[in-house]
Design a protein around this motif. Structure first.
Motif, PDB file in Angstrom:
ATOM      1  N   LEU A   1      -2.290  16.326   6.479  1.00 50.38           N
ATOM      2  CA  LEU A   1      -1.708  15.032   6.731  1.00 50.38           C
ATOM      3  C   LEU A   1      -1.946  14.247   7.302  1.00 50.38           C
ATOM      4  O   LEU A   1      -1.543  12.807   7.795  1.00 50.38           O
ATOM      5  CB  LEU A   1      -0.362  15.980   6.525  1.00 50.38           C
ATOM      6  N   ALA A   2      -2.763  14.457   9.191  1.00 50.74           N
ATOM      7  CA  ALA A   2      -2.422  13.432   9.189  1.00 50.74           C
ATOM      8  C   ALA A   2      -3.283  12.334   9.306  1.00 50.74           C
ATOM      9  O   ALA A   2      -3.018  11.443   9.579  1.00 50.74           O
ATOM     10  CB  ALA A   2      -3.450  14.103  11.143  1.00 50.74           C
ATOM     11  N   GLU A   3      -4.469  12.622   8.711  1.00 48.82           N
ATOM     12  CA  GLU A   3      -5.357  11.254   8.342  1.00 48.82           C
ATOM     13  C   GLU A   3      -4.207  10.236   7.454  1.00 48.82           C
ATOM     14  O   GLU A   3      -4.380   8.685   7.637  1.00 48.82           O
ATOM     15  CB  GLU A   3      -5.911  11.750   7.359  1.00 48.82           C
ATOM     16  N   ALA A   4      -3.305  10.911   6.374  1.00 46.27           N
ATOM     17  CA  ALA A   4      -2.942   9.478   5.819  1.00 46.27           C
ATOM     18  C   ALA A   4      -1.831   9.194   6.887  1.00 46.27           C
ATOM     19  O   ALA A   4      -1.258   7.983   6.264  1.00 46.27           O
ATOM     20  CB  ALA A   4      -1.927  11.173   4.699  1.00 46.27           C
ATOM     21  N   GLN A   5      -1.399   9.812   7.584  1.00 46.40           N
ATOM     22  CA  GLN A   5      -0.272   9.435   8.516  1.00 46.40           C
ATOM     23  C   GLN A   5      -1.087   7.930   9.449  1.00 46.40           C
ATOM     24  O   GLN A   5      -0.788   7.045   9.170  1.00 46.40           O
ATOM     25  CB  GLN A   5       0.042  10.223   9.752  1.00 46.40           C
ATOM     26  N   THR A   6      -2.653   8.644   9.419  1.00 43.47           N
ATOM     27  CA  THR A   6      -3.132   7.110  10.561  1.00 43.47           C
ATOM     28  C   THR A   6      -3.654   6.725   9.498  1.00 43.47           C
ATOM     29  O   THR A   6      -3.472   4.940   9.824  1.00 43.47           O
ATOM     30  CB  THR A   6      -4.655   7.711  10.596  1.00 43.47           C
ATOM     31  N   LEU A   7      -3.984   6.331   8.326  1.00 45.51           N
ATOM     32  CA  LEU A   7      -3.623   5.440   7.195  1.00 45.51           C
ATOM     33  C   LEU A   7      -2.473   4.696   6.977  1.00 45.51           C
ATOM     34  O   LEU A   7      -2.555   3.041   7.653  1.00 45.51           O
ATOM     35  CB  LEU A   7      -3.682   5.775   5.444  1.00 45.51           C
TER      36      LEU A   7
ATOM     37  N   THR B   1       0.798  -1.152  -0.496  1.00 42.31           N
ATOM     38  CA  THR B   1      -0.118   0.038   0.375  1.00 42.31           C
ATOM     39  C   THR B   1       0.733   1.321   0.022  1.00 42.31           C
ATOM     40  O   THR B   1       2.045   1.726   1.336  1.00 42.31           O
ATOM     41  CB  THR B   1      -0.856  -0.052   1.171  1.00 42.31           C
ATOM     42  N   LEU B   2       0.478   2.583  -1.043  1.00 39.47           N
ATOM     43  CA  LEU B   2       0.892   3.354  -1.101  1.00 39.47           C
ATOM     44  C   LEU B   2       0.029   4.472  -0.525  1.00 39.47           C
ATOM     45  O   LEU B   2      -0.924   4.530  -1.298  1.00 39.47           O
ATOM     46  CB  LEU B   2       1.517   3.803  -2.110  1.00 39.47           C
ATOM     47  N   VAL B   3       0.334   5.931   0.122  1.00 41.61           N
ATOM     48  CA  VAL B   3      -0.444   6.947   0.714  1.00 41.61           C
ATOM     49  C   VAL B   3       0.149   7.724  -0.125  1.00 41.61           C
ATOM     50  O   VAL B   3       1.376   8.533   0.260  1.00 41.61           O
ATOM     51  CB  VAL B   3      -0.706   6.890   1.760  1.00 41.61           C
ATOM     52  N   LEU B   4      -0.211   8.794  -1.069  1.00 44.83           N
ATOM     53  CA  LEU B   4       0.079  10.013  -1.698  1.00 44.83           C
ATOM     54  C   LEU B   4      -0.716  10.967  -1.573  1.00 44.83           C
ATOM     55  O   LEU B   4      -1.961  10.769  -1.129  1.00 44.83           O
ATOM     56  CB  LEU B   4      -0.119   9.631  -2.778  1.00 44.83           C
ATOM     57  N   HIS B   5      -0.187  11.820  -0.878  1.00 42.23           N
ATOM     58  CA  HIS B   5      -0.517  12.650   0.283  1.00 42.23           C
ATOM     59  C   HIS B   5      -0.467  14.416  -0.039  1.00 42.23           C
ATOM     60  O   HIS B   5       0.535  14.710   0.662  1.00 42.23           O
ATOM     61  CB  HIS B   5      -1.481  12.218   1.489  1.00 42.23           C
ATOM     62  N   GLY B   6      -1.184  15.397  -0.655  1.00 39.68           N
ATOM     63  CA  GLY B   6      -0.972  16.505  -0.908  1.00 39.68           C
ATOM     64  C   GLY B   6      -0.478  17.224   0.179  1.00 39.68           C
ATOM     65  O   GLY B   6      -1.037  17.531   1.563  1.00 39.68           O
ATOM     66  N   THR B   7       0.774  17.763   0.719  1.00 43.46           N
ATOM     67  CA  THR B   7       0.680  19.381   2.014  1.00 43.46           C
ATOM     68  C   THR B   7      -0.654  20.132   1.878  1.00 43.46           C
ATOM     69  O   THR B   7      -0.933  20.753   3.091  1.00 43.46           O
ATOM     70  CB  THR B   7       1.889  19.045   1.811  1.00 43.46           C
TER      71      THR B   7
END
Length: 283
Positions: free
Chosen positions: A234-240, A221-227
């Motif tokens: 970004l905390a949502e992406a880190q939770t994933l 799994t890769l999580v790509l997230h705009g800053t």
């Protein structure tokens, strides 16, 4: 190729009792990569050149119109007779219609939530998982809609509304207004019912939550997230990444809540292709 010279090679396919509009890029013998758009998003938002470049990386790239978007089956505005589970099943139905058993899934926003549902409930169908601009709390997320709805049935009003939303949710790399306007016009001209397209995904029922089952995901799994994502910090992406075993986070600097802008295509495409070569996590 300029937008007005684009040759459309779309196919209508029977899926789950409806018809979905599907388009492919690349060689059918290459590993399949399914692009799953966000809420209200037709296939047009996956840029033609972005798809061609993914295909050039050795992938059979598939994009499609969700139900209630583009040329796919449309339902009465405000009364969608389906849930997000049905939307996830549509993604699998596209693969079934193409005779594909397993694919790399790439989902953005709502599409990321659908891809995670598939990875939890149908892990044998997923080669790898890439999610962008999404949340572990999907489908309980901010809709990002502005006050005062455009007149979606009016082409000019709808185009201006789409451009304004893209600008509001984007960042410094978001395409300029003339490009966004051409894209919005293409979206409007391909859509059966623009009011349904802009409202029904936000009003459809939610299926059983997979929030507590993210730890069951075995696909790389890769999580790509705009800053600069204004909907999901970004905390949502880190939770994933904390909850999906082995998931890695890649920050997209200067990107908002949007389909990948051209400025980050090389980074995004390289990451997706690299992700597709990673090994599945042990069960």
């Amino acid at each position: 190729m300029p937008d007005n010279e684009r040759v459309v090679t779309e196919t209508m396919m029977p899926v789950n009792g409806i018809e979905l509009c599907v388009e492919t890029f690349g060689e059918p013998g290459d590993p399949a990569l399914l692009l799953i758009a966000g809420a209200t998003g037709s296939m047009d938002w996956w840029d033609d050149e972005f798809c061609r470049r993914l295909a050039a990386g050795g992938r059979y790239v598939i994009r499609y119109d969700h139900r209630d978007t583009g040329r796919s089956t449309s339902f009465p505005a405000g009364a969608p007779p389906y849930s997000d589970v049905d939307l996830a099943h549509d993604a699998l139905g596209v693969l079934d219609a193409l005779g594909i058993h397993r694919a790399h899934l790439v989902g953005l926003s709502m599409g990321g939530g659908l891809a995670m549902r598939i990875a939890v409930e149908r892990p044998h169908r997923v080669l790898s998982l890439t999610v962008m601009a999404t949340s572990a709390n999907f489908p309980s997320y901010g809709l990002g809609q502005a006050d005062g709805e455009p007149q979606w049935s009016d082409r000019r009003s709808a185009v201006e509304g789409i451009v304004a939303a893209a600008r509001r949710l984007g960042g410094p790399f978001t395409a300029d207004d003339p490009h966004l306007r051409r894209l919005a016009e293409r979206v409007f001209d391909r859509t059966q019912d623009m009011t349904a397209a802009q409202t029904n995904h936000f009003r459809c029922a939610g299926g059983p939550s997979v929030r507590e089952r993210l730890g069951e995901i075995t696909a790389p799994t890769l999580v790509l997230h705009g800053t600069l994502d204004p909907l999901f910090p970004l905390a949502e992406a880190q939770t994933l990444c904390d909850e999906i075993p082995g998931a890695r986070l890649v920050r997209l600097e200067g990107v908002g809540h949007e389909f990948p802008p051209a400025a980050v295509w090389t980074q995004v495409i390289d990451e997706i292709i690299d992700q597709a070569g990673r090994r599945t996590q042990p069960a």
